[in-house]
Motif scaffolding. Sequence first.
Motif, short mmCIF file in Angstrom:
data_model
loop_
_atom_site.label_atom_id
_atom_site.label_comp_id
_atom_site.label_asym_id
_atom_site.label_seq_id
_atom_site.Cartn_x
_atom_site.Cartn_y
_atom_site.Cartn_z
N ARG A 118 0.83 -1.22 0.00
CA ARG A 118 0.00 0.00 0.00
C ARG A 118 0.86 1.27 0.00
O ARG A 118 0.51 2.26 0.62
CB ARG A 118 -0.94 0.01 1.21
CG ARG A 118 -0.21 -0.15 2.52
CD ARG A 118 -1.10 -0.05 3.76
NE ARG A 118 -0.41 -0.66 4.89
CZ ARG A 118 -0.85 -0.67 6.13
NH1 ARG A 118 -1.99 -0.12 6.42
NH2 ARG A 118 -0.15 -1.24 7.09
N VAL A 130 -10.99 -3.92 -6.58
CA VAL A 130 -9.63 -3.89 -6.04
C VAL A 130 -9.61 -4.16 -4.54
O VAL A 130 -10.38 -3.57 -3.79
CB VAL A 130 -8.97 -2.53 -6.32
CG1 VAL A 130 -7.56 -2.47 -5.73
CG2 VAL A 130 -8.94 -2.23 -7.81
N THR A 131 -8.72 -5.06 -4.11
CA THR A 131 -8.44 -5.28 -2.69
C THR A 131 -6.98 -4.93 -2.44
O THR A 131 -6.10 -5.40 -3.15
CB THR A 131 -8.68 -6.74 -2.31
OG1 THR A 131 -10.04 -7.08 -2.60
CG2 THR A 131 -8.42 -6.98 -0.82
N VAL A 132 -6.76 -4.08 -1.45
CA VAL A 132 -5.38 -3.70 -1.12
C VAL A 132 -4.94 -4.43 0.15
O VAL A 132 -5.55 -4.28 1.21
CB VAL A 132 -5.23 -2.18 -0.93
CG1 VAL A 132 -3.79 -1.81 -0.60
CG2 VAL A 132 -5.67 -1.43 -2.20
N CYS A 133 -3.90 -5.23 0.04
CA CYS A 133 -3.38 -6.00 1.17
C CYS A 133 -2.05 -5.41 1.64
O CYS A 133 -1.40 -4.67 0.91
CB CYS A 133 -3.16 -7.45 0.78
SG CYS A 133 -4.68 -8.26 0.29
N HIS A 134 -1.67 -5.78 2.84
CA HIS A 134 -0.45 -5.23 3.44
C HIS A 134 -0.03 -6.13 4.60
O HIS A 134 -0.63 -7.19 4.82
CB HIS A 134 -0.71 -3.79 3.90
CG HIS A 134 -2.04 -3.62 4.57
ND1 HIS A 134 -2.26 -4.02 5.87
CD2 HIS A 134 -3.23 -3.15 4.10
CE1 HIS A 134 -3.53 -3.78 6.17
NE2 HIS A 134 -4.13 -3.25 5.13
N MET A 145 -7.66 1.88 5.11
CA MET A 145 -6.32 1.30 4.86
C MET A 145 -5.33 1.83 5.90
O MET A 145 -4.50 1.08 6.41
CB MET A 145 -5.82 1.78 3.49
CG MET A 145 -5.79 0.75 2.42
SD MET A 145 -5.20 1.58 0.89
CE MET A 145 -6.65 1.33 -0.13
N ALA A 170 -6.98 -1.85 7.90
CA ALA A 170 -7.99 -2.78 7.38
C ALA A 170 -7.54 -3.28 6.01
O ALA A 170 -6.79 -2.61 5.30
CB ALA A 170 -9.33 -2.09 7.26
N THR A 171 -8.01 -4.47 5.64
CA THR A 171 -7.83 -4.97 4.28
C THR A 171 -9.09 -4.59 3.51
O THR A 171 -10.15 -5.16 3.72
CB THR A 171 -7.65 -6.50 4.28
OG1 THR A 171 -6.50 -6.81 5.07
CG2 THR A 171 -7.46 -7.04 2.87
N VAL A 172 -8.96 -3.60 2.64
CA VAL A 172 -10.13 -2.97 2.04
C VAL A 172 -10.37 -3.45 0.61
O VAL A 172 -9.44 -3.49 -0.19
CB VAL A 172 -9.96 -1.43 2.05
CG1 VAL A 172 -11.16 -0.76 1.38
CG2 VAL A 172 -9.75 -0.90 3.46
N THR A 173 -11.62 -3.79 0.32
CA THR A 173 -12.03 -4.08 -1.06
C THR A 173 -13.10 -3.07 -1.45
O THR A 173 -14.07 -2.87 -0.72
CB THR A 173 -12.63 -5.50 -1.16
OG1 THR A 173 -11.64 -6.45 -0.74
CG2 THR A 173 -13.05 -5.82 -2.59
N VAL A 174 -12.91 -2.42 -2.58
CA VAL A 174 -13.89 -1.43 -3.04
C VAL A 174 -14.70 -2.03 -4.19
O VAL A 174 -14.15 -2.42 -5.23
CB VAL A 174 -13.21 -0.12 -3.50
CG1 VAL A 174 -14.26 0.88 -3.97
CG2 VAL A 174 -12.39 0.48 -2.36
N CYS A 175 -16.02 -2.14 -3.97
CA CYS A 175 -16.91 -2.71 -4.99
C CYS A 175 -17.76 -1.60 -5.62
O CYS A 175 -17.89 -0.52 -5.07
CB CYS A 175 -17.85 -3.73 -4.35
SG CYS A 175 -16.97 -5.10 -3.63
N HIS A 176 -18.34 -1.92 -6.76
CA HIS A 176 -19.11 -0.93 -7.51
C HIS A 176 -20.01 -1.66 -8.50
O HIS A 176 -20.08 -2.90 -8.50
CB HIS A 176 -18.15 0.04 -8.21
CG HIS A 176 -16.97 -0.64 -8.83
ND1 HIS A 176 -17.07 -1.33 -10.00
CD2 HIS A 176 -15.69 -0.79 -8.40
CE1 HIS A 176 -15.88 -1.85 -10.29
NE2 HIS A 176 -15.03 -1.54 -9.32
#
Lengths: 281, 281
Positions: free
Chosen positions: A167, A186-190, B180, B184-190
Amino acid sequence: MIPHELKGSEAAKAICSSLQETVANLRNKNVIPTLAIVRVGSREDDMAYEQAAIKRFNNNSGRVLQVTLKENCTQEELEKVIMNINRTREVHGVLVMRPLPKHLNESRIKGMLNLRKDVDCMTYLGQAGLFMGEKGVFTPCTPQAVIELIDYFGIDVSGKKVTIVGRSQVVGKPLAIMLMNKNATVTVCHTKTADLRAECKNADIIVACAGKARMIDDTYVSKDQIIIDVGINMADGVLCGDVDYDKVAPIVSAITPVPGGVGALTTSVLFKHTVLSADRS
Amino acid sequence: MIPHELKGSEAAKAICSSLQETVANLRNKNVIPTLAIVRVGSREDDMAYEQAAIKRFNNNSGRVLQVTLKENCTQEELEKVIMNINRTREVHGVLVMRPLPKHLNESRIKGMLNLRKDVDCMTYLGQAGLFMGEKGVFTPCTPQAVIELIDYFGIDVSGKKVTIVGRSQVVGKPLAIMLMNKNATVTVCHTKTADLRAECKNADIIVACAGKARMIDDTYVSKDQIIIDVGINMADGVLCGDVDYDKVAPIVSAITPVPGGVGALTTSVLFKHTVLSADRS
């Protein structure tokens, strides 16, 4: 048909070729697309990148202006250089090698450099434009190299699950925005992600940009995936990516090599942005 | 212990209470935290929000300055107002009701408003600061309301899977960055996400900010989840969220109501940012 090995050099050539008409038109108006590279000190990787950029520009009828300052230069000297470049019509793009030495105020440079010449998106206004989806702003070269690679090989990301591992402000975060804009999920991992293996295994596309040598091995991937490796690391004296290529390549559908993958594209993006900037001015 | 119904009004009270000492100290220096609300025209929801903000500020020893322009005002008139507010020491925060009417150039306002008074993060520099993780920048009020709610109820998001449904510039995108930053491990949906149900079902926390009445129903959720509903919609004459509360509430571990959830917190965030700005100046 997407090839198994996604070669950056191929895409790089295609980008540069596609710009030759614009470059020729500019030459007819006596305009040579010119990038100023501002380097403070002589860090080895900065100098290697500078040489790669010079080669790319020279081979494609562009020009690089090297502006080199001593490691111990003052803020005033650096700002004079930036103001001077801002004013110079013959310079269309600027790359400031970063991080700057600690005694210099990088924030002031981010606020000062002319947005129109900010071909690597270092300024606040460039970053705001990227984040807010404003038109006409240049994106940062490394994440844009990923986008160019995806486009060149006809990889459709719309609706696809893309897991980004990392990230950082230079790759992971801007790339997340850029892939969202291309309708990827999109999923952002870290480092704090609870189950990184699951996040990777469930993706259609994995982009590795964590800066950790060969951390993505065969236990993170599955069949039919596309793997894009942005990492450039030295491990046991060998240049390698964030992906363990030898273990991963036999499993997945397509993968970028390191070297010769995304990294081979960044100077072409720099050239592209500089040509576009010259064409606008 | 996280309650089943996450009431925004409770968190709002707590935020305002926690600021009373700072407000009292400011009053001793004859400083009253003051927000200027710039409204062009008289759109109904703008006026409702303005009234809610006035009430919140008055009840907590703050002050709102209403600056109202006619729907057909000129760009010059609007810019004069902004420049005047920038200069006025007694104004600590500014909220410009948006979208502005189409004949006005919103970009110029985003470039003009003083960053230090930008308590809803409308400026380019504010958005850049949010995206780049610069300290001292105010975040936008609605996503910040989500963060305040999470913090108030002691919800730990670190390492958790958060699915955000909606990628708008006012909620989805900034919230992705903010979550983020909280690891958190974030996924953005649409709308283009291939399997939204799966993305929702697999999350620990769902944040709904798509602006579509009751779109998240019982087929999208699972046991032990926390549901945060940012939506405010009118459906069949009734105010409701993006989540079908009646169907979802019995299944999940915790959920915000609409009204009375995130929406009940935004004016408190506006107050908080204005107090912090007053305290800095």
